[in-house]
Design a protein around this motif. Sequence first.
Motif, PDB file in Angstrom:
ATOM      1  N   LEU A   1       0.821  -1.203   0.000  1.00  0.00           N
ATOM      2  CA  LEU A   1       0.000   0.000   0.000  1.00  0.00           C
ATOM      3  C   LEU A   1       0.858   1.257   0.000  1.00  0.00           C
ATOM      4  N   ASN A   2       2.011   1.202   0.657  1.00  0.00           N
ATOM      5  CA  ASN A   2       2.892   2.366   0.721  1.00  0.00           C
ATOM      6  C   ASN A   2       3.437   2.772  -0.647  1.00  0.00           C
ATOM      7  N   ASP A   3       3.442   1.848  -1.603  1.00  0.00           N
ATOM      8  CA  ASP A   3       3.948   2.164  -2.945  1.00  0.00           C
ATOM      9  C   ASP A   3       3.022   3.113  -3.704  1.00  0.00           C
ATOM     10  N   GLN A   4       1.823   3.288  -3.196  1.00  0.00           N
ATOM     11  CA  GLN A   4       0.886   4.204  -3.833  1.00  0.00           C
ATOM     12  C   GLN A   4       1.462   5.616  -3.931  1.00  0.00           C
ATOM     13  N   GLN A   5       2.238   6.016  -2.939  1.00  0.00           N
ATOM     14  CA  GLN A   5       2.760   7.380  -2.876  1.00  0.00           C
ATOM     15  C   GLN A   5       3.657   7.718  -4.062  1.00  0.00           C
ATOM     16  N   TRP A   6       4.530   6.768  -4.470  1.00  0.00           N
ATOM     17  CA  TRP A   6       5.425   7.066  -5.583  1.00  0.00           C
ATOM     18  C   TRP A   6       4.878   6.573  -6.926  1.00  0.00           C
ATOM     19  N   MET A   7       3.990   5.569  -6.882  1.00  0.00           N
ATOM     20  CA  MET A   7       3.451   5.048  -8.134  1.00  0.00           C
ATOM     21  C   MET A   7       2.396   5.960  -8.753  1.00  0.00           C
ATOM     22  N   ASN A   8       1.545   6.546  -7.922  1.00  0.00           N
ATOM     23  CA  ASN A   8       0.446   7.345  -8.456  1.00  0.00           C
ATOM     24  C   ASN A   8       0.891   8.457  -9.402  1.00  0.00           C
ATOM     25  N   PRO A   9       1.927   9.249  -9.048  1.00  0.00           N
ATOM     26  CA  PRO A   9       2.350  10.288  -9.989  1.00  0.00           C
ATOM     27  C   PRO A   9       2.813   9.729 -11.332  1.00  0.00           C
ATOM     28  N   LEU A  10       3.321   8.500 -11.351  1.00  0.00           N
ATOM     29  CA  LEU A  10       3.813   7.910 -12.596  1.00  0.00           C
ATOM     30  C   LEU A  10       2.680   7.355 -13.445  1.00  0.00           C
ATOM     31  N   ILE A  11       1.741   6.636 -12.820  1.00  0.00           N
ATOM     32  CA  ILE A  11       0.693   5.988 -13.608  1.00  0.00           C
ATOM     33  C   ILE A  11      -0.429   6.950 -13.994  1.00  0.00           C
ATOM     34  N   THR A  12      -0.489   8.123 -13.356  1.00  0.00           N
ATOM     35  CA  THR A  12      -1.538   9.088 -13.690  1.00  0.00           C
ATOM     36  C   THR A  12      -1.041  10.208 -14.592  1.00  0.00           C
ATOM     37  N   ILE A  13       0.244  10.237 -14.907  1.00  0.00           N
ATOM     38  CA  ILE A  13       0.789  11.345 -15.679  1.00  0.00           C
ATOM     39  C   ILE A  13       0.188  11.426 -17.078  1.00  0.00           C
ATOM     40  N   GLU A  14      -0.257  10.277 -17.626  1.00  0.00           N
ATOM     41  CA  GLU A  14      -0.877  10.268 -18.947  1.00  0.00           C
ATOM     42  C   GLU A  14      -2.307  10.810 -18.933  1.00  0.00           C
TER      43      GLU A  14
END
Length: 347
Positions: free
Chosen positions: A40-53
């Motif tokens: 769950l903690n990976d949400q913090q760094w993953m979200n900016p990457l997967i939502t950039i599109e």
Amino acid sequence: MEQLQAARLDTKPEISFGKNLPYYENLNFSDTAEYKRITLNDQQWMNPLITIENGLATDNCFGTYYLWGDAFGLRIAACGMRLLAYCGTGSQLRFFYPHGSGSLKDAVLCMEEKAREHHADLEISGVTKEQKEALTLALPGYFTFEEKRSRADYIYNVESLASLAGKKLHSKKNHCNRFERDYPDWHCEMLEESHMEDCLGLLSKWEENHQEGQDDEMRQAEETAVVKSFRHYHALHMAGVVLYAGGELVGFSFGEPIGEHGFDVHFEKADAKIHGAYAVVNREMAKMIQTHYPNVRFLNREEDMGMENLQKAKESYRPAFLIEKYSAYHPVCISGGIWAEGKLVKQ
């Protein structure tokens, strides 16, 4: 986000969760790349990457990775400012598109090395048309592409599903009208963690009635994903509805926002023995989104997995459009040869 957008296209690959790495030609990824299970903690760094599109595809939201990750052996890392994610091993190795900014080429080359470790060719699944064009621009001639109709996401207009107006959806409105006549005490509530027990009870009932065509492993994976959703419901930014009739829960639906104008419906279940239950829970989900997410215009109801009955059901709600999906292939291990950047470099 501004830092991500400003990242240079020639960023040198650095694998997260391990050492800072030199440029690709000097890498030994098998020694340094440390992929890990998703938390769950990976949400913090993953979200900016997967939502950039700002895309509408289901791979553009964290829940898709987190909820199903353990069931499919998902492993994640980062190359520069791009997400690396794969499932499976050996010939079953499949990568997700490397979301983010920075060098797409470097990210793909990192993926190629992981494929080589598995003695497998490189395959990226779930590639959208826009991602296909980006991969072709970054690495001309590197990939061959094959469209996967069963992976296409069904996208619906929220207003259409909420109102069920017009001839095309008239039959759905009739189903809703009959449900309301048969169950005058029906009501809908916002889904919360407190509904978990009732929802799991309905899921169990649904599985008993749909054993044909589903294996035990897939049923267990879905139940695990639903439980994880409830366990971290608000942390995952989930929202949904529950439908009651005759004093019992007869349907539920929930998901998470995707991009600026989309919402991904991860799960929807209803008691198929109750006429109109599916039509009503679908309508009420769209109405909830209209109320609580006024900027959302589209619902992603995900893929049909090549199941004819599921395809028919999704098409009956008249999608606004489908998001085409492709698999991208690149040969890495052919007859003992090793390929790099589209060329055979070692036999």
